[in-house]
Write an enzyme that holds these catalytic residues in place. Structure first.
Site, short mmCIF file in Angstrom:
data_model
loop_
_atom_site.label_atom_id
_atom_site.label_comp_id
_atom_site.label_asym_id
_atom_site.label_seq_id
_atom_site.Cartn_x
_atom_site.Cartn_y
_atom_site.Cartn_z
N GLU A 171 0.79 -1.23 0.00
CA GLU A 171 0.00 0.00 0.00
C GLU A 171 0.83 1.28 0.00
O GLU A 171 0.33 2.35 0.35
CB GLU A 171 -0.99 0.01 1.17
CG GLU A 171 -2.34 -0.55 0.80
CD GLU A 171 -2.48 -2.04 1.02
OE1 GLU A 171 -3.62 -2.50 1.12
OE2 GLU A 171 -1.47 -2.77 1.07
N TYR A 173 3.46 2.08 1.88
CA TYR A 173 4.11 2.45 3.13
C TYR A 173 5.62 2.16 3.03
O TYR A 173 6.12 1.71 2.01
CB TYR A 173 3.47 1.73 4.30
CG TYR A 173 2.03 2.15 4.54
CD1 TYR A 173 1.72 3.47 4.87
CD2 TYR A 173 0.98 1.24 4.41
CE1 TYR A 173 0.40 3.86 5.09
CE2 TYR A 173 -0.34 1.63 4.61
CZ TYR A 173 -0.62 2.94 4.96
OH TYR A 173 -1.91 3.33 5.15
N ARG A 221 2.56 -8.73 4.56
CA ARG A 221 1.62 -8.22 3.56
C ARG A 221 2.41 -7.68 2.39
O ARG A 221 3.06 -6.63 2.48
CB ARG A 221 0.71 -7.14 4.15
CG ARG A 221 -0.43 -6.72 3.20
CD ARG A 221 -1.53 -6.02 3.97
NE ARG A 221 -2.53 -5.41 3.10
CZ ARG A 221 -3.68 -5.99 2.74
NH1 ARG A 221 -3.96 -7.22 3.17
NH2 ARG A 221 -4.54 -5.36 1.96
N HIS A 259 -1.86 4.11 -1.85
CA HIS A 259 -2.88 5.12 -1.53
C HIS A 259 -2.89 6.26 -2.55
O HIS A 259 -3.90 6.95 -2.68
CB HIS A 259 -2.66 5.66 -0.12
CG HIS A 259 -2.95 4.66 0.95
ND1 HIS A 259 -4.11 3.93 0.99
CD2 HIS A 259 -2.22 4.25 2.02
CE1 HIS A 259 -4.10 3.13 2.04
NE2 HIS A 259 -2.97 3.29 2.68
N GLU A 260 -1.80 6.47 -3.25
CA GLU A 260 -1.75 7.53 -4.25
C GLU A 260 -2.13 7.04 -5.65
O GLU A 260 -2.17 7.83 -6.60
CB GLU A 260 -0.34 8.12 -4.30
CG GLU A 260 0.71 7.12 -4.79
CD GLU A 260 2.11 7.49 -4.34
OE1 GLU A 260 2.91 7.89 -5.21
OE2 GLU A 260 2.41 7.39 -3.13
N GLN A 346 -18.52 5.05 3.26
CA GLN A 346 -19.06 6.26 3.87
C GLN A 346 -18.81 6.37 5.37
O GLN A 346 -18.56 7.46 5.88
CB GLN A 346 -20.56 6.36 3.59
CG GLN A 346 -20.89 6.77 2.17
CD GLN A 346 -22.38 6.91 1.94
OE1 GLN A 346 -22.96 6.20 1.14
NE2 GLN A 346 -23.01 7.81 2.66
#
Length: 677
Positions: A171, A173, A221, A259-260, A346
């Site tokens: 992800e 990191y 992971r 995430h980007e 949400q």
């Protein structure tokens, strides 16, 4: 959507060996940031949260990320595992999970260049596009200290009672930043060749295993598809997987996307099981168990992935927010009663990004377990509910579960209300599962359904409590020509009562306006098929290319219609959409050529189209169809009649406040009202 009755899901429920541990089934509850630790009674709330998921029979529960040191925190208040005493304070969480028969692992995650403060660190001084802070390049001493910090954090977790750790290597990191050329420009032994870029990850796993011994369950992971330029190709991912196995990992869990990345990975536009072949590539490289993750939200999808051999286990995170008893219901033959995650983001991610503890749209109890009761009512009431939309169904199901005698009146011949419109939007067919869940719950708990019955005051006489959940109706603005044949409401378009022409003007650019726009420009297959999704977003469906990309995620794609979306507000179009999903919807519409116009004044509608004033200039938006997405009005036709009869009623959902199609508020209000009866 299927009823699931009679299915056994044998592979999902079968045990598996990982390291020295025997796992009772193939399901991991994946790591989620919950922010529960930030609450005043954080430990108590986490105990309740994790205990409930362990009671639901997840084999392994992975916590949200703990940093191994001060530099690796997400923000200055983030949780850490470098203090042994602070780690010991987590022991009640471990004890609660063990009492329910599950294992628990602490995720150790160094945020790297995603850390939200000055002084964040990375392999190279390259700022993340989603972070205003530029990282400092780590020195060799920094790297060696960080490897030691991971090992010590793992030992601290083990001392606190955790069965294992998950080392976060995906992800985007810190560890992931070392493994790819996208963020690693180093020329020393920690950069350059794939072996050098992999060294940091391998040394962390080796140090954790050496420090903690064979009893600790070590999950790594691995990023199985970076989805960024300069990401890893398949052969490098496979090579890293083999090195991590040799270094001592017991399980490889697959992560998808940074995430980007400009490709959606877990939100509702992503088809179910879309990333399974990325896990299959990793599985082909190693002999230890490999876990598939992301957009696995039903037992059917999970079973198919396992039975096909694409993975040995499945990780589900948000599905355990939606229903903590997911696995238990499968084992008990009640899979049809699972409350399914609809991937809306949400109340989970959007709450987290706005500094609130995570919860769930379809399950308001998630993260709030201590606020609700399960004991039946001591004074059962006779309850009438008017309206079978989200608010009405949630109230009926919960009230009946607590022992009340419930009758639900719905004017239409089917349940769902506004959900039947929402589920027409691309990707939002997941609301079918919500309807299936509430139907099953009301059937199980004996709710009397009066479908096709528009309730009157006479019908409601004699009930102890009346709930008005009659929802909303589209607001019709007062402008000349609003009754022109070109004009249709969003409800007419989404329910299929009206077919839009080839050129469309949408009045209103809120959530409904965006959904209608995507409905009008998207070919049906794009919302449901993996190949079409990958083509739309530029993903290599075989997950072989560098970063698993096959094109520009923002490249234009053909659209069914020409659509212009307008709003009166001068703010950026789409500004009020969900924090974690708004960018997806805005980009999807941009890719399909949807035009937007803000700050307009609607003047009139005639044969020529929609006349507006924009920047002091009159414009005519030529359109075959003009769709009204101009808000809603509450439906309260019964309230005055009830008051005249002296019958008190409680209004909830859209009937109480007409605001967008707000299923989050509607379900929360319904459940809480039922609890208060």
């Amino acid at each position: 959507m299927s009823d699931r009755r009679g299915r056994t899901f044998e592979k999902l429920l079968s045990p598996i060996r990982a390291g020295v541990h025997d796992l009772r089934n193939r399901v991991i509850m994946g790591s989620m940031h919950t922010r529960l630790e930030t609450e005043a009674n954080g430990i108590e709330r986490q105990v309740a949260f994790y205990r409930e998921r362990a009671h639901g029979e997840a084999a392994v529960i992975v916590t949200g990320g703990f940093s191994p040191n001060a530099e690796g925190m997400f923000d200055p208040e983030g949780p850490r595992l470098d203090d042994p005493q602070q780690a010991l304070s987590l022991k009640p969480i471990c004890d609660a999970v063990h009492q329910e028969g599950s294992l628990i692992c602490a995720q150790i995650c160094h945020a790297g260049r995603y850390a939200k403060f000055e002084g964040c660190v990375a392999p190279s001084p390259i700022r993340a596009p989603i972070n205003p802070y530029s990282p400092r390049e780590m020195s060799e001493q920094d790297i060696l200290h960080t490897i030691e910090d991971f090992a010590q954090a793992a030992l601290n977790a083990q001392s606190a009672g955790f069965d294992g750790v998950e080392i976060m290597g995906s992800e985007g990191y810190l560890i992931n930043e070392f493994t790819v050329t996208h963020t690693n420009k180093r020329e020393d032994k920690w950069g350059g060749s794939a072996d050098n870029r992999h060294r940091f990850a391998v040394e962390i796993v080796r140090a954790v295993r050496d420090r903690c011994g064979p009893d600790l369950l070590v999950i790594y992971r691995i990023s199985a598809a970076d989805l960024v330029e300069g990401g890893a190709p398949a052969e490098e991912i496979a090579a890293l997987a083999r090195k991590i196995e040799a270094a001592g990992a017991d399980i490889l869990n697959t992560g998808i996307g940074w995430h980007e990345a400009r490709v959606p990975t877990i939100a509702y536009p992503v088809p179910r099981g879309a990333w399974r072949k990325a896990a299959a590539n990793v599985k082909a490289a190693v002999s230890i168990p490999v876990v598939a993750s992301n957009r696995i939200n039903t037992p059917e999808v999970a079973e198919d992935i396992l039975a096909s051999g694409d993975a040995d286990m499945v990780s589900m995170a948000r599905p355990f927010l939606a229903d903590p008893h997911f696995v238990k219901k499968v084992r008990e033959g009640r899979a049809h009663e699972i409350n399914t995650c609809i991937a809306c983001n949400q109340a989970c991610l959007d709450f987290i990004f706005s500094d609130r503890p995570a919860s769930c749209l379809v399950n308001p109890r998630a993260g709030r377990e201590m606020e609700f009761r399960d004991t039946p009512s001591e004074t059962p009431k006779k309850v009438a509910i008017v309206g079978g939309g989200a608010a009405g169904m949630a109230t009926a199901a919960e009230a009946a579960r607590l022992g009340h005698a419930v009758t639900l009146f719905e004017a239409e011949n089917r349940l769902g209300g506004q959900l039947n419109l929402a589920r027409a939007a691309p990707g939002k067919h997941e609301f079918d599962e919500t309807l299936r869940y509430y139907t099953a719950q009301m059937d199980r708990h004996g709710v009397t359904l009066r479908l096709g019955c528009r309730a009157t005051a006479d019908d409601l006489a004699g009930f102890d409590h009346v709930v008005i959940a009659s929802g909303v109706t589209p607001r019709i603005p007062d402008i000349p020509g609003i009754d022109h044949p070109k004009v249709a409401t969003y409800a007419e378009i989404l329910c299929g009562a009206r077919e839009a022409g080839q050129t469309v003007a949408i009045m209103g650019a809120g959530g409904i306006g965006h959904d209608v726009a995507e409905f009008l420009v998207t070919h049906p297959a794009e919302a449901n098929e993996n190949a079409a999704f990958f083509d739309t977003w530029g993903v290599d469906g075989q997950f072989r290319n560098a970063g698993a990309l096959a094109g520009d995620p923002l490249a234009a794609v053909p659209a069914k219609r020409k659509v212009v979306m307008l709003q009166r507000k001068t703010s950026k179009v789409g500004q009020g959409l969900g924090i974690s999903t708004g960018w997806i919807l805005r980009n999807a519409l941009r890719k399909h050529g949807v035009e937007t116009l803000a700050g307009v004044v609607y003047q009139r509608i005639d044969d020529g189209g929609l006349h507006v004033l924009s920047n002091g200039e009159t414009k005519v938006i030529a359109a075959d169809t003009i769709v009204l997405c101009t808000g809603q009005e509450p439906v309260r036709t019964l309230v005055e009649a009830l008051a005249a009869r002296g019958i008190s009623a409680t209004m909830i959902g859209g009937a109480a406040e007409a605001a967008e199609l707000d299923a989050l508020r509607a379900i929360d209000e319904g459940v809480r009202l039922a609890q208060s009866l």
